[in-house]
Design an enzyme around this catalytic site. Sequence first.
Site, short mmCIF file in Angstrom:
data_model
loop_
_atom_site.label_atom_id
_atom_site.label_comp_id
_atom_site.label_asym_id
_atom_site.label_seq_id
_atom_site.Cartn_x
_atom_site.Cartn_y
_atom_site.Cartn_z
N THR A 48 0.78 -0.71 0.32
CA THR A 48 -0.24 0.08 -0.27
C THR A 48 0.60 1.05 -0.34
O THR A 48 2.41 1.19 0.54
CB THR A 48 -1.37 -0.34 0.93
OG1 THR A 48 0.08 0.41 2.17
CG2 THR A 48 -2.20 -0.97 1.25
N THR A 89 1.56 4.67 1.35
CA THR A 89 1.86 5.58 2.63
C THR A 89 3.06 4.21 3.15
O THR A 89 3.91 4.28 3.21
CB THR A 89 1.12 4.98 3.65
OG1 THR A 89 -0.65 6.59 2.86
CG2 THR A 89 2.10 6.27 4.83
N CYS A 90 3.11 3.07 3.38
CA CYS A 90 3.85 1.98 3.86
C CYS A 90 4.87 1.34 3.18
O CYS A 90 6.46 1.20 3.88
CB CYS A 90 2.82 0.47 4.12
SG CYS A 90 0.99 0.45 5.44
N SER A 91 4.71 1.32 1.51
CA SER A 91 5.38 1.27 0.77
C SER A 91 6.67 2.06 0.80
O SER A 91 7.95 2.78 -0.21
CB SER A 91 4.94 1.05 -0.63
OG SER A 91 4.53 -0.33 -0.17
N LEU A 146 7.98 1.37 5.71
CA LEU A 146 8.71 0.79 6.26
C LEU A 146 10.35 0.72 5.29
O LEU A 146 11.19 0.64 6.03
CB LEU A 146 7.80 -0.75 4.67
CG LEU A 146 8.58 -1.36 5.06
CD1 LEU A 146 9.14 -2.42 6.14
CD2 LEU A 146 8.62 -2.99 3.80
#
Length: 181
Positions: free
Chosen positions: A52, A54-56, A60
């Site tokens: 997703t 924001t996560c990527s 992270l």
Amino acid sequence: MTVRKVPDVTFRTRVRDETIEGSNPFRWEDKTSADYFAGKRVVLFSLPGAFTPTCSTYQLPDFEKLYDEFKAAGIDAIYCISVNDAFVMNAWGKAQGLKNVELIPDGSGEFTRKMGMLVAKDNLGFGMRSWRYGAVVNDGVVEKWFEEEGFSDNCDSDPYGVSSPQTILEALKKDKVAEAA
Ligand code: BEZ
């Protein structure tokens, strides 16, 4: 103060095994909460889904980049957990070129549910996923907690800030300064 411990669960991971012939040399390996948390002080962060935006793009990769600073602040390992299966989590780790952060597949959502962080994301067609949070966990005991505001099912927004690596690292650094004073 109530002592909050991470739940005892078994995670079904997939690991590379060169003794397996063929183009897909992976096998199942069960790992328990004790394998990940016993005798270590770690940062755990949990997010709504592998791949997703924001996560990527931020969460992270920024944890990955700041790994050495977390080590200097007294952290032994950084774990990213998501309600995704081991195949998806491994593919995400490969796509991100991860060397430092370890991904934990919570495909059934058992860990996330027992942490009280499972939310519906049916509004996005995701089913049950994790609310975004972070924690410093020392030998299985939650030492610090960083939960995004607005915990709710089918949330319209995706708050991100409280559980960012920058926020968590700052808290750890502040503690170090206070300890040294
Ligand atoms: C994001 O990481 O940007 C995201 C997470 C969950 C749903 C949609 C987007």
